[in-house]
Design an enzyme around this catalytic site. Structure first.
Site, short mmCIF file in Angstrom:
data_model
loop_
_atom_site.label_atom_id
_atom_site.label_comp_id
_atom_site.label_asym_id
_atom_site.label_seq_id
_atom_site.Cartn_x
_atom_site.Cartn_y
_atom_site.Cartn_z
N THR A 145 4.23 2.78 5.42
CA THR A 145 2.82 2.39 5.52
C THR A 145 2.14 3.37 6.45
OG1 THR A 145 1.27 0.80 6.52
CG2 THR A 145 3.53 0.64 7.24
N ASP B 6 5.38 -4.80 6.18
CA ASP B 6 5.95 -6.09 6.60
C ASP B 6 5.89 -7.17 5.51
OD1 ASP B 6 3.25 -6.27 6.87
OD2 ASP B 6 3.28 -7.15 8.87
N ARG C 288 -5.86 -2.26 9.43
CA ARG C 288 -6.35 -3.63 9.28
C ARG C 288 -6.16 -4.43 10.55
NH1 ARG C 288 -4.07 -5.36 3.81
NH2 ARG C 288 -2.29 -4.54 4.93
N ASP D 88 -0.14 2.64 8.44
CA ASP D 88 -0.66 1.94 9.62
C ASP D 88 0.22 2.04 10.87
OD1 ASP D 88 -2.76 1.17 8.08
OD2 ASP D 88 -2.15 -0.91 7.85
N ARG E 218 1.16 -5.17 -5.10
CA ARG E 218 1.30 -6.33 -4.21
C ARG E 218 1.51 -7.50 -5.16
NH1 ARG E 218 -2.93 -3.58 -0.74
NH2 ARG E 218 -1.76 -2.96 1.09
N ASP F 64 2.49 0.00 11.81
CA ASP F 64 2.45 -1.32 12.45
C ASP F 64 3.75 -2.10 12.28
OD1 ASP F 64 2.17 -1.65 9.75
OD2 ASP F 64 0.59 -3.17 9.88
N GLY G 21 0.84 -1.20 0.00
CA GLY G 21 0.00 0.00 0.00
C GLY G 21 0.88 1.25 0.00
O1 F6P Z 1 -1.60 -1.37 4.88
C1 F6P Z 1 -2.10 -0.13 4.61
C2 F6P Z 1 -3.57 -0.18 4.32
O2 F6P Z 1 -3.92 1.13 3.98
C3 F6P Z 1 -4.46 -0.73 5.43
O3 F6P Z 1 -4.71 0.16 6.47
C4 F6P Z 1 -5.69 -1.11 4.66
O4 F6P Z 1 -6.42 -2.11 5.31
C5 F6P Z 1 -5.13 -1.63 3.38
O5 F6P Z 1 -3.88 -1.00 3.21
C6 F6P Z 1 -6.01 -1.40 2.18
O6 F6P Z 1 -5.43 -2.04 1.10
P1 F6P Z 1 -5.90 -1.90 -0.42
O7 F6P Z 1 -5.29 -0.65 -0.96
O8 F6P Z 1 -5.36 -3.10 -1.09
O9 F6P Z 1 -7.38 -1.82 -0.42
#
Ligand code: F6P
Length: 328
Positions: A130, A107, A176, A132, A76, A134, A15
């Protein structure tokens, strides 16, 4: 003795987060400063497998420190999860005479980098990117601060309309598996309640807290819900629950979604990204590999990638207590 590093590749993966461009700029300029070449890899590990590389120099990263997203694009990658994909990636790096790889991501991206190093002995260095926050081994990941500011601005706006109509708002924020965005932005936005995955409040406690707010004279309320929270997982069910079981509430839901990942990085994230890029390049030049750069007690430090992946970030219990006291 470490092999001499003459060319470094940089990619962004997973992300995206505000500050990734500032990190790319920093890696490229640190390479230029140390008279080594730098190559940008497009679309994360996908581009590594396809050999989608671009030579970068100090001027090719002009005007990007203030831009959200990533000029190198992100992905990804499923291909990189396969041995075949990683073999292709390795061959492309060898063919391009690249000696080390900087991965800006979370991660999942670091897990890929570590496996890649274990299989081919290729030097890798991680920069935590990120929203998050995390990742173990840094108090702040790139983009977290910017995302917090974005969320707080949104809460402030929603509060205007919530108080005009005496409404209860459930606002879903990203996170998440963790509640760092929810907890920090919730306190800053004056939320009455904050629901995070690390702490299972349960519906009863939420109901109690909302009732307490009302009896103490509050006519509108804001509840911040991290997307990964147990009872908030489906925020619309939470609204239905209140509609069905609690009288006198006019409930609305607002899901902030991907707007939290965009926008110009804050000053904090720009400085952090600049520091991280320099540290990543200089650590590789010093022969260090399989580390992640991070901010620990105000200093740039290295954490073994393995620990950064496996270690868990803890929620700040003091913040939880402050949030409880503030909602009195
Ligand atoms: O890991 C970062 C994040 O923004 C999370 O907070 C969220 O759940 C996820 O990515 C959303 O991912 P995507 O862009 O694949 O919908």
């Amino acid at each position: 003795m470490p092999k001499t590093i003459k060319k470094i590749a940089v990619l962004t993966s997973g992300g995206d987060s505000p500050g990734m461009n500032a990190a790319i700029r920093s890696v490229v300029r640190a390479c230029a400063y140390h008279n080594i070449e730098c190559v940008g890899v497009y679309r994360g590990y996908e581009g590594l497998i396809e050999g989608d590389f671009k030579q970068m120099d100090a001027r090719s990263v002009k005007g990007i420190i203030n831009k959200g997203g990533t000029i190198l694009k992100s992905a990804r990658s499923n291909g990189f999860r396969t041995e075949e994909g990683r073999k292709k990636a390795f061959q492309n790096l060898v063919d391009a005479e690249i000696n080390a790889l900087v991965v800006v991501g979370g991660d999942g991206s670091f897990t890929g980098a570590l496996i890649f190093n274990q299989e081919f002995g290729f030097p890798v260095m991680g920069i935590p990117g990120t929203i998050d926050n995390d990742i173990f081994g840094t108090s702040h990941t790139l983009g977290f601060d910017t995302a917090l500011n974005t969320v707080v601005e949104a809460i402030d706006k929603i509060r205007d309309t919530a108080s005009s109509h005496n409404r209860l708002f459930f606002i879903e924020v990203m996170g998440r598996d963790v509640g760092h965005i929810a907890l920090n932005a919730g306190i800053a936005g004056g939320a009455e309640e904050i629901l995070i995955p690390e702490e299972d409040l349960g519906l009863e406690r939420l109901v109690e807290s909302l009732n307490r707010s009302r009896t103490s004279g509050k006519s509108s309320s804001i509840v911040i819900v991290a997307e990964g929270d147990k009872i908030g997982k489906n925020i619309f069910e939470l609204k239905d629950y209140v509609d069905e079981n609690m009288e006198g509430y006019d409930v609305r839901v607002s899901v902030l979604g991907h707007m939290q990942r965009g926008g110009a990085p804050s000053c904090f994230d720009r400085v952090l990204a600049s520091r991280m890029g320099v540290k990543a390049v200089e650590s590789l030049l010093n022969g260090q590999t399989n580390y992640m750069v991070g901010l620990i007690n105000g200093k740039m430090e290295l954490t073994p990638l393995d620990n950064a992946i496996k270690g868990k970030t803890k929620i700040n219990l003091e913040l939880l207590r402050v949030s409880d006291i503030m909602s009195t």
